[in-house]
Design a protein around this motif. Structure first.
Motif, PDB file in Angstrom:
ATOM      1  N   LEU A 227     -14.541 -12.862   7.310  1.00  0.00           N
ATOM      2  CA  LEU A 227     -13.380 -11.981   7.378  1.00  0.00           C
ATOM      3  C   LEU A 227     -12.881 -11.649   5.972  1.00  0.00           C
ATOM      4  CD1 LEU A 227     -11.527 -14.324   9.869  1.00  0.00           C
ATOM      5  CD2 LEU A 227     -12.804 -12.282  10.554  1.00  0.00           C
ATOM      6  N   SER A 228     -12.400 -10.431   5.785  1.00  0.00           N
ATOM      7  CA  SER A 228     -11.746 -10.079   4.525  1.00  0.00           C
ATOM      8  C   SER A 228     -10.282  -9.758   4.797  1.00  0.00           C
ATOM      9  CB  SER A 228     -12.440  -8.884   3.860  1.00  0.00           C
ATOM     10  OG  SER A 228     -12.373  -7.737   4.686  1.00  0.00           O
ATOM     11  N   PRO A 229      -9.357 -10.388   4.102  1.00  0.00           N
ATOM     12  CA  PRO A 229      -7.930 -10.168   4.352  1.00  0.00           C
ATOM     13  C   PRO A 229      -7.504  -8.757   3.936  1.00  0.00           C
ATOM     14  CG  PRO A 229      -8.313 -12.184   3.082  1.00  0.00           C
ATOM     15  CD  PRO A 229      -9.587 -11.415   3.065  1.00  0.00           C
ATOM     16  N   ILE A 230      -6.698  -8.116   4.782  1.00  0.00           N
ATOM     17  CA  ILE A 230      -6.149  -6.803   4.432  1.00  0.00           C
ATOM     18  C   ILE A 230      -4.624  -6.829   4.384  1.00  0.00           C
ATOM     19  CG2 ILE A 230      -8.151  -5.520   5.266  1.00  0.00           C
ATOM     20  CD1 ILE A 230      -6.572  -4.916   7.824  1.00  0.00           C
ATOM     21  N   SER A 231      -4.008  -7.852   4.931  1.00  0.00           N
ATOM     22  CA  SER A 231      -2.565  -8.041   4.764  1.00  0.00           C
ATOM     23  C   SER A 231      -2.242  -9.503   5.035  1.00  0.00           C
ATOM     24  CB  SER A 231      -1.764  -7.127   5.706  1.00  0.00           C
ATOM     25  OG  SER A 231      -1.920  -7.523   7.049  1.00  0.00           O
ATOM     26  N   ALA A 232      -1.227 -10.003   4.374  1.00  0.00           N
ATOM     27  CA  ALA A 232      -0.815 -11.390   4.564  1.00  0.00           C
ATOM     28  C   ALA A 232       0.604 -11.560   4.065  1.00  0.00           C
ATOM     29  CB  ALA A 232      -1.750 -12.352   3.817  1.00  0.00           C
ATOM     30  N   ARG A 233       1.393 -12.288   4.831  1.00  0.00           N
ATOM     31  CA  ARG A 233       2.742 -12.639   4.372  1.00  0.00           C
ATOM     32  C   ARG A 233       3.088 -14.018   4.937  1.00  0.00           C
ATOM     33  NH1 ARG A 233       6.622 -11.467   8.414  1.00  0.00           N
ATOM     34  NH2 ARG A 233       5.821 -10.168  10.107  1.00  0.00           N
ATOM     35  N   GLY A 234       3.787 -14.782   4.132  1.00  0.00           N
ATOM     36  CA  GLY A 234       4.149 -16.130   4.516  1.00  0.00           C
ATOM     37  C   GLY A 234       3.314 -17.168   3.783  1.00  0.00           C
ATOM     38  N   ARG A 235       3.515 -18.424   4.170  1.00  0.00           N
ATOM     39  CA  ARG A 235       2.841 -19.536   3.512  1.00  0.00           C
ATOM     40  C   ARG A 235       2.201 -20.481   4.529  1.00  0.00           C
ATOM     41  NH1 ARG A 235       3.935 -20.605  -1.858  1.00  0.00           N
ATOM     42  NH2 ARG A 235       5.310 -19.080  -2.834  1.00  0.00           N
ATOM     43  N   TRP A 236       1.198 -21.182   4.046  1.00  0.00           N
ATOM     44  CA  TRP A 236       0.497 -22.181   4.848  1.00  0.00           C
ATOM     45  C   TRP A 236       0.412 -23.443   4.006  1.00  0.00           C
ATOM     46  CZ3 TRP A 236      -4.276 -20.627   8.234  1.00  0.00           C
ATOM     47  CH2 TRP A 236      -4.619 -21.699   9.086  1.00  0.00           C
ATOM     48  N   SER A 237       1.088 -24.486   4.433  1.00  0.00           N
ATOM     49  CA  SER A 237       1.166 -25.729   3.659  1.00  0.00           C
ATOM     50  C   SER A 237       1.642 -25.461   2.232  1.00  0.00           C
ATOM     51  CB  SER A 237      -0.193 -26.441   3.640  1.00  0.00           C
ATOM     52  OG  SER A 237      -0.576 -26.809   4.948  1.00  0.00           O
ATOM     53  N   GLY A 238       2.593 -24.562   2.118  1.00  0.00           N
ATOM     54  CA  GLY A 238       3.179 -24.245   0.829  1.00  0.00           C
ATOM     55  C   GLY A 238       2.389 -23.274  -0.018  1.00  0.00           C
ATOM     56  N   ALA A 239       1.199 -22.871   0.434  1.00  0.00           N
ATOM     57  CA  ALA A 239       0.339 -21.978  -0.346  1.00  0.00           C
ATOM     58  C   ALA A 239       0.283 -20.589   0.290  1.00  0.00           C
ATOM     59  CB  ALA A 239      -1.069 -22.561  -0.435  1.00  0.00           C
ATOM     60  N   GLU A 240      -0.145 -19.618  -0.509  1.00  0.00           N
ATOM     61  CA  GLU A 240      -0.437 -18.274  -0.021  1.00  0.00           C
ATOM     62  C   GLU A 240      -1.955 -18.099  -0.122  1.00  0.00           C
ATOM     63  OE1 GLU A 240       1.897 -15.557  -2.309  1.00  0.00           O
ATOM     64  OE2 GLU A 240       3.808 -16.337  -1.564  1.00  0.00           O
ATOM     65  N   PRO A 241      -2.697 -18.491   0.924  1.00  0.00           N
ATOM     66  CA  PRO A 241      -4.155 -18.625   0.790  1.00  0.00           C
ATOM     67  C   PRO A 241      -4.938 -17.322   0.798  1.00  0.00           C
ATOM     68  CG  PRO A 241      -3.476 -19.146   3.021  1.00  0.00           C
ATOM     69  CD  PRO A 241      -2.218 -18.943   2.228  1.00  0.00           C
ATOM     70  N   PHE A 242      -4.374 -16.256   1.368  1.00  0.00           N
ATOM     71  CA  PHE A 242      -5.137 -15.034   1.570  1.00  0.00           C
ATOM     72  C   PHE A 242      -4.726 -13.960   0.566  1.00  0.00           C
ATOM     73  CE2 PHE A 242      -4.617 -16.747   6.035  1.00  0.00           C
ATOM     74  CZ  PHE A 242      -5.836 -17.415   6.028  1.00  0.00           C
ATOM     75  N   ALA A 243      -5.708 -13.434  -0.180  1.00  0.00           N
ATOM     76  CA  ALA A 243      -5.481 -12.357  -1.133  1.00  0.00           C
ATOM     77  C   ALA A 243      -5.890 -11.043  -0.477  1.00  0.00           C
ATOM     78  CB  ALA A 243      -6.288 -12.602  -2.405  1.00  0.00           C
ATOM     79  N   ALA A 244      -4.919 -10.263  -0.066  1.00  0.00           N
ATOM     80  CA  ALA A 244      -5.199  -9.035   0.681  1.00  0.00           C
ATOM     81  C   ALA A 244      -5.790  -7.966  -0.224  1.00  0.00           C
ATOM     82  CB  ALA A 244      -3.917  -8.526   1.332  1.00  0.00           C
ATOM     83  N   GLY A 245      -6.839  -7.306   0.280  1.00  0.00           N
ATOM     84  CA  GLY A 245      -7.449  -6.202  -0.432  1.00  0.00           C
ATOM     85  C   GLY A 245      -7.098  -4.878   0.210  1.00  0.00           C
ATOM     86  N   THR A 246      -7.585  -3.795  -0.372  1.00  0.00           N
ATOM     87  CA  THR A 246      -7.341  -2.458   0.160  1.00  0.00           C
ATOM     88  C   THR A 246      -8.170  -2.243   1.415  1.00  0.00           C
ATOM     89  OG1 THR A 246      -6.933  -1.626  -2.069  1.00  0.00           O
ATOM     90  CG2 THR A 246      -7.407  -0.003  -0.354  1.00  0.00           C
ATOM     91  N   ASP A 247      -7.549  -1.694   2.447  1.00  0.00           N
ATOM     92  CA  ASP A 247      -8.240  -1.459   3.713  1.00  0.00           C
ATOM     93  C   ASP A 247      -8.543   0.022   3.861  1.00  0.00           C
ATOM     94  OD1 ASP A 247      -9.318  -1.859   6.245  1.00  0.00           O
ATOM     95  OD2 ASP A 247      -7.385  -1.515   7.214  1.00  0.00           O
ATOM     96  N   THR A 248      -9.823   0.359   3.863  1.00  0.00           N
ATOM     97  CA  THR A 248     -10.231   1.757   4.027  1.00  0.00           C
ATOM     98  C   THR A 248     -11.115   1.939   5.255  1.00  0.00           C
ATOM     99  OG1 THR A 248     -12.163   1.396   2.593  1.00  0.00           O
ATOM    100  CG2 THR A 248     -10.123   2.144   1.543  1.00  0.00           C
ATOM    101  N   GLN A 249     -11.198   0.930   6.112  1.00  0.00           N
ATOM    102  CA  GLN A 249     -12.101   0.980   7.248  1.00  0.00           C
ATOM    103  C   GLN A 249     -11.346   1.178   8.555  1.00  0.00           C
ATOM    104  OE1 GLN A 249     -15.325  -1.914   7.342  1.00  0.00           O
ATOM    105  NE2 GLN A 249     -14.742  -2.621   5.310  1.00  0.00           N
ATOM    106  N   ALA A 250     -12.095   1.539   9.570  1.00  0.00           N
ATOM    107  CA  ALA A 250     -11.577   1.619  10.930  1.00  0.00           C
ATOM    108  C   ALA A 250     -12.338   0.601  11.772  1.00  0.00           C
ATOM    109  CB  ALA A 250     -11.757   3.025  11.491  1.00  0.00           C
TER     110      ALA A 250
END
Length: 240
Positions: free
Chosen positions: A97-120
């Protein structure tokens, strides 16, 4: 480009299930030694639709965040840890999976770096929360209605409920044919919308995270087949 792998394993025999339960502790020793692994979680699963506090002792998951697609594929193919899981599992399935959006924390971390989404096409949603102990009973009273609604929605291509700590740390993962179908479910009236309002108004969660992903590949099978819902793997040169 960051890639997240979600590996699901189904164990049929009593001995295999006991082994998998033990690995919830033992695997923590070897996971940090994997090159390019920036975040990981070991999870059990819920019974029924998966979104219940009653554990399913036959299904476990490893969520891992890798620095890029090439590293993810190489490490999962070569890792002795994943090999031991596959050898004992009756069935296993890994999504890339590639992250396209993320907000919030997991165990104090922000693990997912969202990239640009150009797909359908197909999109995956992950929600994760740590429930406040004082609110746990209220939270789980909501879940049966939400579970039935998710299970009956004809647009859901795949769904599972997993978690780190029973009752208190929960993850929901689902795959939808497109953004619109997922948004309609999330915003429509009914148990899901009422639960969201209750969470916001009552402060039920101590920590929460919401993320969306595009699906770029898979290995293995689930329930005897590939769900056949995935787009082709992302070319490696685009992941550099």
């Amino acid at each position: 480009m960051q890639i997240v792998s979600l590996s699901l394993f189904r164990f049929d025999t009593a001995s295999a299930r006991l082994w998998a339960l033990g690995m919830m502790g033992a695997a923590r020793l070897s996971l940090p030694r994997h090159e390019g692994l920036t975040f990981w979680k070991l999870c059990g699963s819920g019974s029924g639709e998966g979104f219940t506090p009653i554990p399913n002792t036959g299904v476990y998951a490893i969520l891992a965040v890798w620095q890029d697609a090439a590293t993810a594929e190489r490490q999962l193919a070569a890792s002795s840890l994943w090999a031991r899981y596959r050898a004992r599992a009756a069935e296993d399935w890994t999504l890339f999976l590639s992250p396209i959006s993320a907000r919030g924390r997991w165990s104090g971390a922000e693990p997912f770096a969202a990239g640009t989404d150009t797909q359908a096409g197909p999109i995956a949603a992950l929600t994760r929360a740590t429930v406040r102990p004082a609110r746990a009973a209220r939270f789980w009273r909501r879940q049966p209605d939400i579970s039935r609604r998710i299970g009956s929605d004809p647009n859901v291509l795949f769904k599972i409920g997993i978690g780190e700590v029973p009752f208190l740390q929960q993850v929901t993962f689902s795959i939808w044919p497109d953004v619109d179908s997922m948004a309609r479910f999330a915003r429509s009236s009914g148990p899901h919308a009422r639960a969201i309002r209750a969470v916001r108004e009552g402060g039920w969660f101590r920590e929460e995270l919401y993320a969306r992903f595009r699906i770029h590949g898979e290995t293995g099978s689930w329930e005897g087949q590939s769900p056949r819902i995935l787009v082709p793997p992302l070319p490696q040169e685009q992941c550099a």
